[in-house]
Design an enzyme around this catalytic site. Structure first.
Site, PDB file in Angstrom:
ATOM      1  N   ARG A 170     -32.576  -4.771 -12.524  1.00 46.19           N
ATOM      2  CA  ARG A 170     -31.544  -3.919 -11.895  1.00 46.19           C
ATOM      3  C   ARG A 170     -30.998  -2.506 -12.783  1.00 46.19           C
ATOM      4  O   ARG A 170     -30.627  -1.823 -12.214  1.00 46.19           O
ATOM      5  CB  ARG A 170     -30.316  -4.689 -12.037  1.00 46.19           C
ATOM      6  CG  ARG A 170     -30.228  -5.982 -11.010  1.00 46.19           C
ATOM      7  CD  ARG A 170     -29.305  -7.041 -11.268  1.00 46.19           C
ATOM      8  NE  ARG A 170     -27.833  -6.443 -11.284  1.00 46.19           N
ATOM      9  CZ  ARG A 170     -27.044  -6.494  -9.983  1.00 46.19           C
ATOM     10  NH1 ARG A 170     -27.744  -6.840  -8.942  1.00 46.19           N
ATOM     11  NH2 ARG A 170     -25.976  -5.995 -10.006  1.00 46.19           N
ATOM     12  N   ARG A 174     -33.871   5.904 -17.890  1.00 51.44           N
ATOM     13  CA  ARG A 174     -34.043   7.373 -17.349  1.00 51.44           C
ATOM     14  C   ARG A 174     -34.245   8.086 -18.769  1.00 51.44           C
ATOM     15  O   ARG A 174     -33.487   8.136 -19.699  1.00 51.44           O
ATOM     16  CB  ARG A 174     -33.057   7.854 -16.697  1.00 51.44           C
ATOM     17  CG  ARG A 174     -32.690   7.251 -15.572  1.00 51.44           C
ATOM     18  CD  ARG A 174     -31.559   7.789 -14.711  1.00 51.44           C
ATOM     19  NE  ARG A 174     -31.082   7.177 -13.743  1.00 51.44           N
ATOM     20  CZ  ARG A 174     -29.862   6.633 -13.452  1.00 51.44           C
ATOM     21  NH1 ARG A 174     -28.939   7.050 -14.371  1.00 51.44           N
ATOM     22  NH2 ARG A 174     -29.663   6.040 -12.463  1.00 51.44           N
ATOM     23  N   ARG A 247     -22.831 -19.132 -12.264  1.00 47.51           N
ATOM     24  CA  ARG A 247     -22.269 -18.699 -13.322  1.00 47.51           C
ATOM     25  C   ARG A 247     -20.660 -18.301 -12.482  1.00 47.51           C
ATOM     26  O   ARG A 247     -20.590 -17.899 -11.420  1.00 47.51           O
ATOM     27  CB  ARG A 247     -22.533 -17.523 -13.750  1.00 47.51           C
ATOM     28  CG  ARG A 247     -23.844 -17.777 -14.646  1.00 47.51           C
ATOM     29  CD  ARG A 247     -23.588 -18.739 -15.825  1.00 47.51           C
ATOM     30  NE  ARG A 247     -22.933 -18.146 -16.806  1.00 47.51           N
ATOM     31  CZ  ARG A 247     -22.464 -18.723 -18.089  1.00 47.51           C
ATOM     32  NH1 ARG A 247     -22.759 -19.879 -17.952  1.00 47.51           N
ATOM     33  NH2 ARG A 247     -21.812 -17.737 -18.607  1.00 47.51           N
ATOM     34  N   ARG A 278     -16.767  -7.717 -20.323  1.00 51.38           N
ATOM     35  CA  ARG A 278     -16.380  -6.315 -20.069  1.00 51.38           C
ATOM     36  C   ARG A 278     -14.814  -6.334 -19.663  1.00 51.38           C
ATOM     37  O   ARG A 278     -14.273  -7.478 -19.686  1.00 51.38           O
ATOM     38  CB  ARG A 278     -17.282  -5.894 -19.006  1.00 51.38           C
ATOM     39  CG  ARG A 278     -16.980  -6.615 -17.741  1.00 51.38           C
ATOM     40  CD  ARG A 278     -18.329  -5.993 -16.716  1.00 51.38           C
ATOM     41  NE  ARG A 278     -18.464  -7.014 -15.555  1.00 51.38           N
ATOM     42  CZ  ARG A 278     -19.579  -6.912 -14.640  1.00 51.38           C
ATOM     43  NH1 ARG A 278     -20.251  -5.742 -14.876  1.00 51.38           N
ATOM     44  NH2 ARG A 278     -19.642  -7.693 -13.921  1.00 51.38           N
ATOM     45  N   GLU A 304     -13.192 -10.027 -18.743  1.00 52.87           N
ATOM     46  CA  GLU A 304     -14.051 -10.704 -17.818  1.00 52.87           C
ATOM     47  C   GLU A 304     -14.720 -11.759 -18.981  1.00 52.87           C
ATOM     48  O   GLU A 304     -15.612 -11.304 -19.786  1.00 52.87           O
ATOM     49  CB  GLU A 304     -14.911  -9.969 -17.108  1.00 52.87           C
ATOM     50  CG  GLU A 304     -15.853 -10.751 -16.174  1.00 52.87           C
ATOM     51  CD  GLU A 304     -16.537  -9.746 -15.164  1.00 52.87           C
ATOM     52  OE1 GLU A 304     -16.033  -8.292 -14.856  1.00 52.87           O
ATOM     53  OE2 GLU A 304     -17.646  -9.920 -14.806  1.00 52.87           O
ATOM     54  N   TYR A 352     -28.552 -13.333  -5.281  1.00 55.91           N
ATOM     55  CA  TYR A 352     -28.038 -12.267  -6.192  1.00 55.91           C
ATOM     56  C   TYR A 352     -27.812 -11.037  -5.360  1.00 55.91           C
ATOM     57  O   TYR A 352     -28.478 -10.090  -5.971  1.00 55.91           O
ATOM     58  CB  TYR A 352     -28.466 -12.185  -7.434  1.00 55.91           C
ATOM     59  CG  TYR A 352     -27.707 -11.446  -8.522  1.00 55.91           C
ATOM     60  CD1 TYR A 352     -26.363 -10.760  -8.390  1.00 55.91           C
ATOM     61  CD2 TYR A 352     -28.579 -11.109  -9.828  1.00 55.91           C
ATOM     62  CE1 TYR A 352     -25.973 -10.130  -9.265  1.00 55.91           C
ATOM     63  CE2 TYR A 352     -27.768 -10.381 -10.778  1.00 55.91           C
ATOM     64  CZ  TYR A 352     -26.520  -9.838 -10.332  1.00 55.91           C
ATOM     65  OH  TYR A 352     -25.796  -9.069 -11.431  1.00 55.91           O
ATOM     66  N   ASP A 354     -26.149  -7.540  -3.734  1.00 58.88           N
ATOM     67  CA  ASP A 354     -25.365  -6.619  -3.977  1.00 58.88           C
ATOM     68  C   ASP A 354     -24.546  -6.628  -2.476  1.00 58.88           C
ATOM     69  O   ASP A 354     -25.229  -7.160  -1.489  1.00 58.88           O
ATOM     70  CB  ASP A 354     -25.572  -5.380  -4.318  1.00 58.88           C
ATOM     71  CG  ASP A 354     -26.247  -5.397  -5.752  1.00 58.88           C
ATOM     72  OD1 ASP A 354     -25.639  -5.921  -6.542  1.00 58.88           O
ATOM     73  OD2 ASP A 354     -27.342  -4.662  -6.170  1.00 58.88           O
TER      74      ASP A 354
HETATM   75  N1  UDP Z   1     -27.039  -5.774 -18.880  1.00 60.82           N
HETATM   76  C1  UDP Z   1     -27.287  -5.427 -20.147  1.00 60.82           C
HETATM   77  N2  UDP Z   1     -26.171  -4.640 -20.714  1.00 60.82           N
HETATM   78  C2  UDP Z   1     -25.311  -4.072 -20.006  1.00 60.82           C
HETATM   79  C3  UDP Z   1     -25.036  -4.333 -18.851  1.00 60.82           C
HETATM   80  C4  UDP Z   1     -26.093  -5.054 -18.129  1.00 60.82           C
HETATM   81  O1  UDP Z   1     -27.918  -6.300 -20.745  1.00 60.82           O
HETATM   82  O2  UDP Z   1     -24.401  -3.414 -20.914  1.00 60.82           O
HETATM   83  C5  UDP Z   1     -28.118  -6.595 -18.217  1.00 60.82           C
HETATM   84  C6  UDP Z   1     -27.682  -7.999 -17.917  1.00 60.82           C
HETATM   85  O3  UDP Z   1     -28.983  -8.749 -18.246  1.00 60.82           O
HETATM   86  C7  UDP Z   1     -26.952  -8.099 -16.850  1.00 60.82           C
HETATM   87  C8  UDP Z   1     -27.770  -7.090 -15.914  1.00 60.82           C
HETATM   88  O4  UDP Z   1     -28.204  -6.260 -16.787  1.00 60.82           O
HETATM   89  O5  UDP Z   1     -27.130  -9.568 -16.434  1.00 60.82           O
HETATM   90  C9  UDP Z   1     -27.030  -7.102 -14.690  1.00 60.82           C
HETATM   91  O6  UDP Z   1     -25.557  -6.648 -15.281  1.00 60.82           O
HETATM   92  P1  UDP Z   1     -24.666  -5.999 -14.114  1.00 60.82           P
HETATM   93  O7  UDP Z   1     -23.494  -5.545 -15.054  1.00 60.82           O
HETATM   94  O8  UDP Z   1     -25.203  -4.972 -13.165  1.00 60.82           O
HETATM   95  O9  UDP Z   1     -24.322  -7.037 -13.240  1.00 60.82           O
HETATM   96  P2  UDP Z   1     -23.022  -7.313 -12.084  1.00 60.82           P
HETATM   97  O10 UDP Z   1     -22.160  -8.223 -12.853  1.00 60.82           O
HETATM   98  O11 UDP Z   1     -22.299  -6.033 -12.168  1.00 60.82           O
HETATM   99  O12 UDP Z   1     -23.694  -7.818 -11.044  1.00 60.82           O
END
Ligand code: UDP
Length: 371
Positions: A170, A174, A247, A278, A304, A352, A354
């Site tokens: 996901r 870059r 989860r 976060r 969170e 999962y 979006d």
């Molecule tokens: N991820 C990570 N570090 C970060 C943000 C995301 O390793 O700082 C990885 C982690 O494996 C996570 C996945 O990317 O499960 C998706 O994260 P995201 O925050 O995009 O998921 P959301 O909760 O927003 O759907």
């Protein structure tokens, strides 16, 4: 039969279907066990700020059909997600890009960054077998250790070696100075909040809140010709094959008497020691302004915490590993033999998704069902 359709769940999937069905002249009843519409995209006004009660929702899509569809119900602002990672007080840019590589290794050019990743990914031989291997082969071990491992293990409560590699895909990688988290053509937050957007979708449709389908299932089933069920698929079958794993997320919300707590909507705490994954500072989804363009004096933050779902909790994320995939396949067979009930959405399809994926799936279904 009073209604053509009963929609169980007033989230995005249910709202799209209900809207389209009504447009085709069908009679629709929407019920939701919560006291509000909009499912987990629900927002409410607190201190003048649209507060994302069930976690940050940032709309993004590459699907023009979905974008044209959803913008009928809201105007979107120009918010671009660019989270910051905080690893033990060191700040890094996300997603992984030249700013991240410069901070991590001191490299200046894309060529130097690529060489560093190339050197570090050598430890992975062959096709990556799990999230850890996938992550190292994308960005190398340093970034994996500081920015991925702790965050992912907190979010999923599982070792990175036990998680499927697709989760990390996901995240874009870059070799440019681009902090836009999503590779999306369209992105933004609905002006006025998601609740207002979903209310617009449900306009003119009968919605009953605080109604738990399972409290009066037989009664509800007798009310409509067909049921669109968007709750957890395993709950529908009373967990008879066992519970699927999810989860859950818990938020600690605080209103602070300060205009600016962290200077960004999202800061990810990527170390293992910080107990939360976060902190969201909601006002930055709307640039710190109220609807009249005035600066807001206070702020709301949400810490969170991720946890394993147990009965009674809100399910947020399906755990799409092999074990749960196999159990879901069994439930799906049961679902297919259930006459007049359609299962949709993140929980109904144990996927999962979006937001844009949910809307696309609902629109696809509408095309078949309402043709
Ligand atoms: N991820 C990570 N570090 C970060 C943000 C995301 O390793 O700082 C990885 C982690 O494996 C996570 C996945 O990317 O499960 C998706 O994260 P995201 O925050 O995009 O998921 P959301 O909760 O927003 O759907």
């Amino acid at each position: 039969m009073q209604y053509d359709y009963l929609v169980v769940g007033a989230g995005l999937y249910g709202a799209v279907f209900a809207h389209e069905a009504k447009k085709q002249g069908k009679s629709v009843l929407v019920i939701d066990k919560r006291g509000h519409i909009a499912g987990n995209v629900y927002t409410e006004k607190v201190e003048g700020i649209n507060f994302h009660k069930y976690g940050a929702h940032i709309f993004h899509t590459n699907n023009t059909e979905v974008w044209n569809y959803i913008t009928q119900f809201a105007t979107f602002n120009r918010f671009t997600n660019s989270p910051v990672a905080n690893y033990k007080g060191e700040l890094y840019s996300l997603p992984f890009n030249m700013y991240t590589f410069n901070k991590m290794w001191g490299v200046v050019t894309p060529e130097e960054a690529a060489a560093k990743i190339e050197e570090q990914k050598k430890e992975i031989k062959g096709e990556p077998q799990n999230l850890e291997e996938q992550a190292i082969s994308l960005v190398g071990r340093d970034i994996y250790e500081k920015l991925i491992k702790g965050y992912t293990e907190k979010q999923w409560g599982r070792d990175c070696k036990e998680l499927p590699s697709f989760i990390i895909k996901r995240l874009p990688v870059r070799l440019t100075f681009d902090n836009n988290y999503f590779n999306a053509l369209y992105q933004g937050i609905p002006v006025g909040g998601y609740t207002k957007m979903v209310a617009n979708m449900l306009e003119g449709i009968e919605v009953r809140l605080n109604e738990d389908y399972f409290d009066k299932k037989a009664e509800y089933d007798a009310m409509a010709k067909k049921i669109i069920y968007t709750g957890p698929i395993d709950a529908y079958f009373d967990y008879k094959l066992g519970a699927l794993e999810y989860r859950s997320v818990r938020f600690e919300n605080e209103v602070l008497d300060t205009p600016n707590f962290q200077g960004n909507a999202a800061v990810n705490y990527t170390d293992r020691e910080t107990p939360y994954t976060r902190i969201i500072e909601h006002k930055w989804f709307e640039f710190g302004k109220d609807e009249n363009g005035n600066d807001l004096p206070k702020t709301i933050i949400s810490k969170e915490y991720s946890s394993e779902w147990k009965l009674g909790d809100e399910p947020y994320y399906p755990v799409n590993d092999d074990k749960n995939g196999a159990l879901y396949a069994e439930y799906k067979k049961l679902a297919e033999s259930e006459a007049n009930v359609v299962f949709g959405g993140r929980l109904g399809e144990y996927k999962y998704y979006d937001m844009d994926g949910v809307i696309a799936a609902a629109l696809d279904f509408c095309k078949k069902e309402l043709a």
